[in-house]
Motif scaffolding. Sequence first.
Motif, PDB file in Angstrom:
ATOM      1  N   TYR A 148      62.922  48.414  41.490  1.00 13.16           N
ATOM      2  CA  TYR A 148      62.470  49.537  40.667  1.00 13.16           C
ATOM      3  C   TYR A 148      62.103  49.057  39.273  1.00 13.16           C
ATOM      4  N   ILE A 149      61.336  49.877  38.586  1.00 15.86           N
ATOM      5  CA  ILE A 149      60.880  49.526  37.245  1.00 15.86           C
ATOM      6  C   ILE A 149      62.036  49.681  36.273  1.00 15.86           C
ATOM      7  N   ASN A 150      62.228  48.691  35.424  1.00 16.39           N
ATOM      8  CA  ASN A 150      63.318  48.696  34.445  1.00 16.39           C
ATOM      9  C   ASN A 150      62.891  49.295  33.114  1.00 16.39           C
ATOM     10  N   SER A 151      61.753  48.832  32.637  1.00 16.76           N
ATOM     11  CA  SER A 151      61.342  49.306  31.321  1.00 16.76           C
ATOM     12  C   SER A 151      59.824  49.361  31.215  1.00 16.76           C
ATOM     13  N   VAL A 152      59.355  50.277  30.384  1.00 19.53           N
ATOM     14  CA  VAL A 152      57.922  50.442  30.144  1.00 19.53           C
ATOM     15  C   VAL A 152      57.724  50.448  28.631  1.00 19.53           C
ATOM     16  N   LYS A 153      56.674  49.752  28.188  1.00 21.47           N
ATOM     17  CA  LYS A 153      56.421  49.668  26.751  1.00 21.47           C
ATOM     18  C   LYS A 153      54.975  50.011  26.469  1.00 21.47           C
ATOM     19  N   PHE A 154      54.762  50.872  25.465  1.00 25.38           N
ATOM     20  CA  PHE A 154      53.413  51.199  25.004  1.00 25.38           C
ATOM     21  C   PHE A 154      53.209  50.490  23.668  1.00 25.38           C
ATOM     22  N   VAL A 155      52.232  49.613  23.601  1.00 23.64           N
ATOM     23  CA  VAL A 155      51.947  48.917  22.344  1.00 23.64           C
ATOM     24  C   VAL A 155      50.500  49.197  21.965  1.00 23.64           C
ATOM     25  N   TYR A 156      50.306  49.690  20.744  1.00 23.02           N
ATOM     26  CA  TYR A 156      48.960  50.043  20.275  1.00 23.02           C
ATOM     27  C   TYR A 156      48.700  49.295  18.989  1.00 23.02           C
ATOM     28  N   ASN A 157      47.716  48.427  18.983  1.00 22.25           N
ATOM     29  CA  ASN A 157      47.367  47.581  17.832  1.00 22.25           C
ATOM     30  C   ASN A 157      48.565  46.779  17.335  1.00 22.25           C
ATOM     31  N   ASN A 169      63.114  45.193  38.129  1.00 23.08           N
ATOM     32  CA  ASN A 169      64.460  44.609  38.178  1.00 23.08           C
ATOM     33  C   ASN A 169      64.451  43.268  38.888  1.00 23.08           C
ATOM     34  N   THR A 170      63.368  42.939  39.630  1.00 21.67           N
ATOM     35  CA  THR A 170      63.264  41.633  40.262  1.00 21.67           C
ATOM     36  C   THR A 170      62.586  40.621  39.339  1.00 21.67           C
ATOM     37  N   GLY A 171      62.217  41.038  38.130  1.00 19.85           N
ATOM     38  CA  GLY A 171      61.610  40.116  37.180  1.00 19.85           C
ATOM     39  C   GLY A 171      60.100  40.172  37.114  1.00 19.85           C
ATOM     40  N   GLU A 172      59.502  41.079  37.864  1.00 19.99           N
ATOM     41  CA  GLU A 172      58.046  41.197  37.858  1.00 19.99           C
ATOM     42  C   GLU A 172      57.579  41.874  36.570  1.00 19.99           C
ATOM     43  N   VAL A 173      56.581  41.286  35.944  1.00 18.75           N
ATOM     44  CA  VAL A 173      56.028  41.865  34.719  1.00 18.75           C
ATOM     45  C   VAL A 173      54.555  42.115  34.939  1.00 18.75           C
ATOM     46  N   HIS A 174      54.094  43.287  34.550  1.00 19.22           N
ATOM     47  CA  HIS A 174      52.689  43.630  34.734  1.00 19.22           C
ATOM     48  C   HIS A 174      52.162  44.267  33.460  1.00 19.22           C
ATOM     49  N   GLU A 175      50.932  43.897  33.112  1.00 19.69           N
ATOM     50  CA  GLU A 175      50.384  44.371  31.848  1.00 19.69           C
ATOM     51  C   GLU A 175      49.008  44.978  32.078  1.00 19.69           C
ATOM     52  N   THR A 176      48.727  46.088  31.440  1.00 19.91           N
ATOM     53  CA  THR A 176      47.422  46.729  31.519  1.00 19.91           C
ATOM     54  C   THR A 176      46.940  47.027  30.101  1.00 19.91           C
ATOM     55  N   THR A 177      45.669  46.815  29.885  1.00 23.06           N
ATOM     56  CA  THR A 177      45.121  47.059  28.547  1.00 23.06           C
ATOM     57  C   THR A 177      43.950  48.010  28.640  1.00 23.06           C
ATOM     58  N   LYS A 178      43.885  48.921  27.676  1.00 25.77           N
ATOM     59  CA  LYS A 178      42.729  49.813  27.580  1.00 25.77           C
ATOM     60  C   LYS A 178      42.215  49.778  26.151  1.00 25.77           C
TER      61      LYS A 178
END
Lengths: 155, 111
Positions: free
Chosen positions: B49-58, B96-105
């Motif tokens: 399952y997903i552990n954390s989500v982060k929104f970063v803008y500029n 939780n398995t260590g997978e990291v995924h990033e998306t940019t708009k």
Amino acid sequence: MQRRDFFKKIGSVTAVAAVMPVMSFAADAKPVSPNKMSYETALNAITNGKTPKKSNKVSLKVPEIAENGAVVPVTVNVESPMTENDYVKSIHVLNTKNGNSRCIDVNLTPANGKAMFSTRIKLGGTQDVVAVVELSNGEFLIASQNVKVTIGGCG
Amino acid sequence: MAERKSLIKIKPKRYKDGEIVKVSFMVMHPMDTGMGKDKKTKEIIPAKYINSVKFVYNGKEITNMTVWESLSVNPVFTTYMKINGKGNLTITYTDNTGEVHETTKKIKPKG
């Protein structure tokens, strides 16, 4: 004496036989949630012992009757100006009966502009969904609603 | 084409500088709780399952979320955001398995 020993042995054997099926039953039982947390401990961990106030400022939007417990849309809306001095610090969504009571903790900043969060959660049965909101001045607000989960029809 | 794993949606599509817009982040993720069983093999599916989500803008963190396993399959995270000039909105999730995924708009305010 021999007769007594004989009865002792018989007794221990039956005791083991009685324990065995219990153990096998335990192995078949439902696996426990990896991070099990009851609602009370979860609420305590969030508020640090403070009692949250019920408020009209928090509006929790959940369907009263959910046809499918696997997808229950939840929307939390908080009335707040969202300025540097007065904003909503975090929104927590909790449930009362799932294995793990915490669903999601959202930490907001004034850059959000509007204190709103929505997602979809899983519910393992009829229970309450609770939203706990932390304001920047350290106050806690709470809102809750009961959700009826009617999977399997005939609800 | 590679399989799309996540998507950022902004509403309304055309926005001005300083406007408050709705941002939805959709993820294709199984969100296994570690309690479900495979119907065919009768084996317990390990937790993912997903552990954390982060929104970063500029380069500035707007929102961060701590997520637990009680979220639905293919979760959606919706919040609001204030547009503050041109830039990139990057959303990262960790598993939780260590997978990291990033998306940019790309954020391009008009007018």
